[in-house]
Structures are given as structure tokens and as C-alpha cells.
Write a protein that holds these residues in place. Structure first.
Motif, mmCIF file in Angstrom:
data_model
loop_
_atom_site.group_PDB
_atom_site.id
_atom_site.type_symbol
_atom_site.label_atom_id
_atom_site.label_comp_id
_atom_site.label_asym_id
_atom_site.label_seq_id
_atom_site.Cartn_x
_atom_site.Cartn_y
_atom_site.Cartn_z
ATOM 1 N N PRO A 58 15.976 28.862 54.428
ATOM 2 C CA PRO A 58 16.965 29.815 54.948
ATOM 3 C C PRO A 58 16.539 31.265 54.707
ATOM 4 C CG PRO A 58 17.977 28.310 53.348
ATOM 5 C CD PRO A 58 16.523 28.008 53.386
ATOM 6 N N VAL A 59 17.065 32.143 55.523
ATOM 7 C CA VAL A 59 16.757 33.566 55.411
ATOM 8 C C VAL A 59 18.023 34.351 55.079
ATOM 9 C CG1 VAL A 59 14.689 33.566 56.829
ATOM 10 C CG2 VAL A 59 16.914 33.792 57.919
ATOM 11 N N GLU A 60 18.727 33.887 54.100
ATOM 12 C CA GLU A 60 19.929 34.575 53.644
ATOM 13 C C GLU A 60 19.503 35.650 52.656
ATOM 14 O OE1 GLU A 60 22.690 33.801 55.160
ATOM 15 O OE2 GLU A 60 21.683 32.153 56.158
ATOM 16 N N ASP A 61 20.238 36.736 52.638
ATOM 17 C CA ASP A 61 19.908 37.851 51.757
ATOM 18 C C ASP A 61 20.503 37.638 50.360
ATOM 19 O OD1 ASP A 61 18.908 40.277 50.914
ATOM 20 O OD2 ASP A 61 20.630 41.403 51.643
ATOM 21 N N ASP A 62 20.328 36.441 49.829
ATOM 22 C CA ASP A 62 20.843 36.120 48.512
ATOM 23 C C ASP A 62 19.915 35.090 47.881
ATOM 24 O OD1 ASP A 62 22.205 35.300 46.259
ATOM 25 O OD2 ASP A 62 24.089 34.913 47.279
ATOM 26 N N ALA A 63 19.147 35.506 46.903
ATOM 27 C CA ALA A 63 18.143 34.632 46.287
ATOM 28 C C ALA A 63 18.771 33.414 45.615
ATOM 29 C CB ALA A 63 17.305 35.412 45.278
ATOM 30 N N GLU A 64 20.072 33.473 45.315
ATOM 31 C CA GLU A 64 20.721 32.345 44.650
ATOM 32 C C GLU A 64 21.009 31.199 45.620
ATOM 33 O OE1 GLU A 64 20.927 32.429 41.336
ATOM 34 O OE2 GLU A 64 19.940 34.357 41.616
ATOM 35 N N ILE A 65 21.040 31.491 46.911
ATOM 36 C CA ILE A 65 21.397 30.469 47.891
ATOM 37 C C ILE A 65 20.356 29.361 47.939
ATOM 38 C CG2 ILE A 65 21.659 30.016 50.368
ATOM 39 C CD1 ILE A 65 23.121 32.655 50.584
ATOM 40 N N GLU A 66 19.101 29.733 47.980
ATOM 41 C CA GLU A 66 18.040 28.743 48.095
ATOM 42 C C GLU A 66 16.948 29.081 47.092
ATOM 43 O OE1 GLU A 66 16.229 25.832 48.304
ATOM 44 O OE2 GLU A 66 17.627 25.696 49.955
ATOM 45 N N PRO A 67 17.069 28.578 45.876
ATOM 46 C CA PRO A 67 16.112 28.947 44.845
ATOM 47 C C PRO A 67 14.799 28.161 44.870
ATOM 48 C CG PRO A 67 17.759 27.506 43.919
ATOM 49 C CD PRO A 67 18.143 27.743 45.357
ATOM 50 N N ASN A 68 14.626 27.285 45.820
ATOM 51 C CA ASN A 68 13.450 26.421 45.782
ATOM 52 C C ASN A 68 12.245 26.913 46.574
ATOM 53 O OD1 ASN A 68 14.673 24.496 44.081
ATOM 54 N ND2 ASN A 68 15.789 23.682 45.826
ATOM 55 N N PHE A 69 12.396 27.983 47.351
ATOM 56 C CA PHE A 69 11.263 28.501 48.116
ATOM 57 C C PHE A 69 10.096 28.834 47.193
ATOM 58 C CE2 PHE A 69 8.721 32.008 49.702
ATOM 59 C CZ PHE A 69 8.350 31.561 50.945
ATOM 60 N N ASP A 70 10.394 29.564 46.128
ATOM 61 C CA ASP A 70 9.321 29.976 45.218
ATOM 62 C C ASP A 70 8.663 28.770 44.552
ATOM 63 O OD1 ASP A 70 11.718 29.573 43.825
ATOM 64 O OD2 ASP A 70 11.314 31.155 42.363
ATOM 65 N N HIS A 71 9.459 27.785 44.163
ATOM 66 C CA HIS A 71 8.903 26.580 43.539
ATOM 67 C C HIS A 71 8.002 25.822 44.515
ATOM 68 C CE1 HIS A 71 11.426 27.257 40.102
ATOM 69 N NE2 HIS A 71 12.521 27.207 40.846
ATOM 70 N N ALA A 72 8.474 25.684 45.746
ATOM 71 C CA ALA A 72 7.680 24.981 46.757
ATOM 72 C C ALA A 72 6.371 25.709 47.012
ATOM 73 C CB ALA A 72 8.481 24.859 48.061
ATOM 74 N N LEU A 73 6.441 27.030 47.138
ATOM 75 C CA LEU A 73 5.231 27.811 47.390
ATOM 76 C C LEU A 73 4.234 27.667 46.249
ATOM 77 C CD1 LEU A 73 3.719 29.881 49.164
ATOM 78 C CD2 LEU A 73 4.842 31.662 47.814
ATOM 79 N N PHE A 74 4.710 27.784 45.007
ATOM 80 C CA PHE A 74 3.818 27.642 43.852
ATOM 81 C C PHE A 74 3.118 26.288 43.865
ATOM 82 C CE2 PHE A 74 5.550 31.424 42.045
ATOM 83 C CZ PHE A 74 4.636 31.836 41.090
ATOM 84 N N GLU A 75 3.888 25.242 44.088
ATOM 85 C CA GLU A 75 3.322 23.889 44.076
ATOM 86 C C GLU A 75 2.282 23.710 45.187
ATOM 87 O OE1 GLU A 75 2.426 20.610 42.303
ATOM 88 O OE2 GLU A 75 3.968 21.944 41.495
ATOM 89 N N MET A 76 2.613 24.189 46.378
ATOM 90 C CA MET A 76 1.686 24.066 47.512
ATOM 91 C C MET A 76 0.385 24.821 47.246
ATOM 92 S SD MET A 76 4.289 24.626 50.674
ATOM 93 C CE MET A 76 5.612 23.484 51.038
#
Length: 158
Positions: A58-76
């Protein structure tokens, strides 16, 4: 909030992303939101399916909404490139969040493109993600080839 069913791409990005060879605006938004920076070479080391998955966040302007982007990116990146993204402190008050006035960079880019920039009223009506995109596309001093198509797609040309 879950992932979008399909990667989020604007019409103007379909051709310019060249099937995810380049980083889509949705991914750029989330990188900026989380304070992460990756190179184009690192992006291109990721398998196509991983790049498409990152574009579904999602592209919501609230980092709390979807906290898994950073985790997914790190793992990839660890798995496929043996690297980690670079951290930076996100701007707490980026110009695109201000609905009261059109950022100078957007006005400058519109002038370079031979377009009337968006009116303050039209700027305020744009969804936050679209304001982000126009500000991101206008950050350099020279004309961005995606700026005119984005302005037209968003109905933002004055």
C-alpha cells in the motif's frame, strides 16, 4: 491493510518501468516513507516476482499501516543480492504533504515542460500519493520525461 491484488503502476509508468526494470513510484514512495535507499542495480538483482510483490504494498502516508515493506525488502536483498538497503532519516514535512501551496519544484518542472502548473485548489484535491509522485518527478533541475504524462494522467495541468 493487506497487499494490493496487483502491482500499483500508473498508466505513464507501464512503459517507462519496462516491466519493472526501473523502480516504480509505489516502491519509491515506500522507500522514502521508511527511510530506505537502494540502487537501481540492487533493484535489478531482485527476481521479477519480488519486484512485483514490492509494488503491491500500500501507498498510505502512514508507516504504521503496513510495517512489512521494509522487512520484505531486507529479506529479498539479503537473499538475492547479499546486501542491505541504506538507511536515511525521512523528511518529516515534505513539500508534497502541504496542500496549501504547490511546491516550487513542481511549478518549475511544469514551466520547463511548457505546462501551466496545477492551481493551489487542484493541488489540494490530489490524493497524497499523486502529490508525492509529482514532487518526486520534479526534484531535478532538468525536465523529467514522466512529468508531462503524470500531470495529464492526474488531471493536474492548469
Amino acid at each position: 491493510m493487506g497487499l494490493n491484488e496487483a502491482p500499483l503502476l500508473f498508466n505513464f509508468e507501464v512503459e517507462s518501468s519496462e516491466n519493472f526494470t526501473y523502480i516504480p513510484m509505489s516502491v519509491r514512495f515506500n522507500l522514502d516513507r521508511f527511510g530506505l535507499r537502494i540502487s537501481l542495480a540492487q533493484w535489478q538483482m531482485l527476481p521479477l516476482e519480488d519486484r512485483k510483490l514490492l509494488a503491491r504494498f500500500p501507498v498510505e502516508d502512514d508507516a504504521e499501516i503496513e510495517p512489512n515493506f521494509d522487512h520484505a525488502l531486507f529479506e529479498m536483498l539479503r537473499t538475492h543480492a547479499n546486501v542491505e538497503p541504506e538507511w536515511f532519516t525521512p523528511d518529516e514535512a515534505p513539500a508534497w504533504r502541504d496542500t496549501a501551496s504547490v511546491p516550487q519544484s513542481v511549478e518549475r518542472q511544469a514551466k520547463l515542460a511548457g505546462l501551466a502548473g496545477p492551481s493551489a485548489a487542484r493541488w489540494a484535491e490530489l490524493e497524497p500519493f499523486k502529490r508525492y509522485v509529482l514532487a518526486k518527478l520534479s526534484r531535478k533541475q532538468e525536465i523529467n520525461h514522466d512529468f508531462i504524462p503524470a500531470m495529464k494522467e492526474f488531471g493536474a495541468a492548469g
